[in-house]
Motif scaffolding. Sequence first.
Motif, PDB file in Angstrom:
ATOM      1  N   SER A   1     -44.726   9.821 161.766  1.00 14.13           N
ATOM      2  CA  SER A   1     -45.083   9.436 163.128  1.00 14.13           C
ATOM      3  C   SER A   1     -43.919   9.660 164.083  1.00 14.13           C
ATOM      4  O   SER A   1     -44.094  10.166 165.190  1.00 14.13           O
ATOM      5  CB  SER A   1     -45.522   7.975 163.161  1.00 14.13           C
ATOM      6  OG  SER A   1     -45.783   7.567 164.480  1.00 14.13           O
TER       7      SER A   1
ATOM      8  N   SER B   1     -43.754  12.310 167.148  1.00 11.19           N
ATOM      9  CA  SER B   1     -43.421  11.875 168.499  1.00 11.19           C
ATOM     10  C   SER B   1     -42.282  12.711 169.082  1.00 11.19           C
ATOM     11  O   SER B   1     -42.338  13.139 170.228  1.00 11.19           O
ATOM     12  CB  SER B   1     -43.033  10.394 168.498  1.00 11.19           C
ATOM     13  OG  SER B   1     -42.613  10.004 169.783  1.00 11.19           O
TER      14      SER B   1
ATOM     15  N   GLU C   1     -42.482   8.248 178.285  1.00 15.69           N
ATOM     16  CA  GLU C   1     -43.554   7.657 177.483  1.00 15.69           C
ATOM     17  C   GLU C   1     -43.422   7.939 175.985  1.00 15.69           C
ATOM     18  O   GLU C   1     -44.285   7.554 175.214  1.00 15.69           O
ATOM     19  CB  GLU C   1     -44.914   8.172 177.986  1.00 15.69           C
ATOM     20  CG  GLU C   1     -45.201   7.822 179.435  1.00 15.69           C
ATOM     21  CD  GLU C   1     -45.198   6.325 179.708  1.00 15.69           C
ATOM     22  OE1 GLU C   1     -45.735   5.569 178.876  1.00 15.69           O
ATOM     23  OE2 GLU C   1     -44.650   5.916 180.734  1.00 15.69           O
ATOM     24  N   SER C   2     -42.348   8.604 175.592  1.00 15.10           N
ATOM     25  CA  SER C   2     -42.161   8.926 174.182  1.00 15.10           C
ATOM     26  C   SER C   2     -41.995   7.650 173.366  1.00 15.10           C
ATOM     27  O   SER C   2     -41.386   6.683 173.821  1.00 15.10           O
ATOM     28  CB  SER C   2     -40.924   9.812 174.005  1.00 15.10           C
ATOM     29  OG  SER C   2     -40.675  10.042 172.632  1.00 15.10           O
ATOM     30  N   THR C   3     -42.545   7.666 172.153  1.00 20.41           N
ATOM     31  CA  THR C   3     -42.349   6.523 171.263  1.00 20.41           C
ATOM     32  C   THR C   3     -41.025   6.631 170.515  1.00 20.41           C
ATOM     33  O   THR C   3     -40.656   5.714 169.794  1.00 20.41           O
ATOM     34  CB  THR C   3     -43.509   6.413 170.252  1.00 20.41           C
ATOM     35  OG1 THR C   3     -43.597   7.638 169.520  1.00 20.41           O
ATOM     36  CG2 THR C   3     -44.817   6.124 170.960  1.00 20.41           C
ATOM     37  N   ASP C   4     -40.326   7.737 170.688  1.00 25.23           N
ATOM     38  CA  ASP C   4     -39.002   7.925 170.084  1.00 25.23           C
ATOM     39  C   ASP C   4     -37.956   7.357 171.044  1.00 25.23           C
ATOM     40  O   ASP C   4     -37.715   7.934 172.107  1.00 25.23           O
ATOM     41  CB  ASP C   4     -38.751   9.409 169.828  1.00 25.23           C
ATOM     42  CG  ASP C   4     -37.401   9.698 169.197  1.00 25.23           C
ATOM     43  OD1 ASP C   4     -36.545   8.792 169.147  1.00 25.23           O
ATOM     44  OD2 ASP C   4     -37.198  10.837 168.759  1.00 25.23           O
TER      45      ASP C   4
ATOM     46  N   ARG D   1     -36.287   9.038 174.511  1.00 26.72           N
ATOM     47  CA  ARG D   1     -36.413   8.363 175.817  1.00 26.72           C
ATOM     48  C   ARG D   1     -35.036   8.179 176.460  1.00 26.72           C
ATOM     49  O   ARG D   1     -34.851   8.459 177.638  1.00 26.72           O
ATOM     50  CB  ARG D   1     -37.077   6.994 175.653  1.00 26.72           C
ATOM     51  CG  ARG D   1     -38.554   6.985 175.808  1.00 26.72           C
ATOM     52  CD  ARG D   1     -39.123   5.581 175.996  1.00 26.72           C
ATOM     53  NE  ARG D   1     -38.475   4.528 175.247  1.00 26.72           N
ATOM     54  CZ  ARG D   1     -38.854   4.101 174.047  1.00 26.72           C
ATOM     55  NH1 ARG D   1     -39.899   4.654 173.457  1.00 26.72           N
ATOM     56  NH2 ARG D   1     -38.219   3.130 173.442  1.00 26.72           N
TER      57      ARG D   1
END
Length: 167
Positions: free
Chosen positions: A47, A51, A111-114, A118
Amino acid sequence: MRQAVQAIFLGGVLLSAAACGTATNPAPGEAGVGIGTASAPPAAQRSAEASTRSGCEALGKVYSRHMAPFAQALTELADARKTAGDDKKNEQEVQQALTAFATAIGSATAESTDPELRTAGKQTAEKLKAKAADAKSFSAVKTTQDVNTTLGSTLKDWLSPLDQQCS
């Protein structure tokens, strides 16, 4: 102008290639590869990689969309400085192009989940906006060689936080 276009193309190819370098498949002969082994990275790792890859691909699109206007504005600034005249309009166009580039980088990574991507995106966007706001940033741009330097090594330095994440 041709050198500037070549620099843009080369930079876009490098950034696109860098986005592809986020895969973590082991090479043949390394642990996890062989007959009868079926090891896959944990779901959380997949995941995070997805991302990062998605964020880097978005950055590649931002780069492709915003480099040409920035390069064009720099080239026009250098051309304007070859003749005696007012180059303030051209300086403003360079600043606007770089600010738009910075804003797009910030948006693409926000908006990155990393969290590392970000942070790198925010740092890079802030650096580019600061350079755009500093009137001295482009005072040395007077020739085609200056444009190439700005589009090459200087811009690479400015984008280095993202390069570390997407390479």
